[in-house]
Design an enzyme around this catalytic site. Structure first.
Site, mmCIF file in Angstrom:
data_model
loop_
_atom_site.group_PDB
_atom_site.id
_atom_site.type_symbol
_atom_site.label_atom_id
_atom_site.label_comp_id
_atom_site.label_asym_id
_atom_site.label_seq_id
_atom_site.Cartn_x
_atom_site.Cartn_y
_atom_site.Cartn_z
ATOM 1 N N PRO A 79 -2.624 29.056 0.035
ATOM 2 C CG PRO A 79 -4.463 27.830 -0.679
ATOM 3 C CD PRO A 79 -3.329 27.788 0.302
ATOM 4 C CG ASN A 80 -5.688 32.424 -3.606
ATOM 5 O OD1 ASN A 80 -5.268 32.694 -4.726
ATOM 6 N ND2 ASN A 80 -6.518 31.418 -3.387
ATOM 7 C CG ASN B 151 -4.197 32.170 6.767
ATOM 8 O OD1 ASN B 151 -5.038 31.352 6.387
ATOM 9 N ND2 ASN B 151 -4.344 33.476 6.637
ATOM 10 N NE ARG C 190 -14.937 35.739 4.495
ATOM 11 C CZ ARG C 190 -13.855 35.506 3.752
ATOM 12 N NH1 ARG C 190 -12.724 35.151 4.321
ATOM 13 N NH2 ARG C 190 -13.924 35.621 2.438
ATOM 14 C CB ALA D 244 -9.330 27.904 0.158
HETATM 15 C C1 DQA Z 1 -8.446 32.962 5.217
HETATM 16 C C2 DQA Z 1 -9.916 32.527 5.206
HETATM 17 C C3 DQA Z 1 -10.144 31.427 4.195
HETATM 18 O O1 DQA Z 1 -11.512 31.034 4.200
HETATM 19 C C4 DQA Z 1 -9.780 31.929 2.815
HETATM 20 O O2 DQA Z 1 -9.951 30.883 1.863
HETATM 21 C C5 DQA Z 1 -8.408 32.489 2.754
HETATM 22 C C6 DQA Z 1 -7.969 33.362 3.835
HETATM 23 C C7 DQA Z 1 -8.185 34.151 6.157
HETATM 24 O O3 DQA Z 1 -7.031 34.393 6.469
HETATM 25 O O4 DQA Z 1 -9.121 34.831 6.550
HETATM 26 O O5 DQA Z 1 -7.680 32.299 1.790
HETATM 27 O O6 DQA Z 1 -7.672 31.865 5.681
#
Ligand code: DQA
Length: 146
Positions: free
Chosen positions: A9-10, A73, A106, A76
């Site tokens: 996601p994202n 990857n 983080r 989240a």
């Molecule tokens: C991430 C790190 C995760 O905590 C975050 O939610 C992401 C990106 C990264 O590539 O650094 O979506 O996986």
């Protein structure tokens, strides 16, 4: 050898999303760099979804398609998804967990991973090079590093 790169996601929002944390490259640009880094006799395919079930379905299909390695990857979902963990336990496809950012530098909740202990390893904090380093490892263990 067949390698599948899965993004959760994202990750499709790269280029726009928090560039100070994730860099300026789009997902398409990162996928191109991964393809360029692979030797020609390796088949690299890509998948991205914002949906947990779609990611799980893809891991199941990867089993049917005899994918040798997955680079993931999970975004989240890394920190929340027992179901993605179970998909890897079910299929036993060897995988490397990658992150663009250094998740250990983080928020506390990003230091937890449901995947790390069953992964070949974790690469975190090297932006797009996290994927390239994961690929380099897979190619080197198969003695196919360019
Ligand atoms: C991430 C790190 C995760 O905590 C975050 O939610 C992401 C990106 C990264 O590539 O650094 O979506 O996986």
């Amino acid at each position: 050898m067949k390698i599948l790169v899965i993004n959760g996601p994202n990750i499709n929002m790269l280029g726009v999303r928090e560039p100070n944390t994730y860099g300026n490259l789009t997902l398409g640009e990162i996928e191109r760099k991964i393809k360029d880094a692979a030797s020609t006799d390796v088949i690299v395919s890509f998948f991205q979804s914002n949906h947990e079930g779609a990611l799980i379905d893809k891991i199941h299909r990867a089993y049917d398609e005899k994918i040798d390695y997955i680079i993931i990857n999970a975004g989240a979902y890394t920190h929340t998804s027992i179901a993605i963990r179970d998909a890897f336990l079910a299929t036993k496809i060897p995988f490397i967990e990658v992150h663009l950012s250094n998740v250990f530098a983080r928020e506390q909740y990003r230091t937890e991973s449901y995947l790390a202990d069953i992964a070949l390893g974790v690469i975190s904090g090297f932006r797009e090079n996290s994927y390239i380093l994961a690929l380099a490892h897979i190619l080197s263990i198969n003695d196919k590093l360019k």
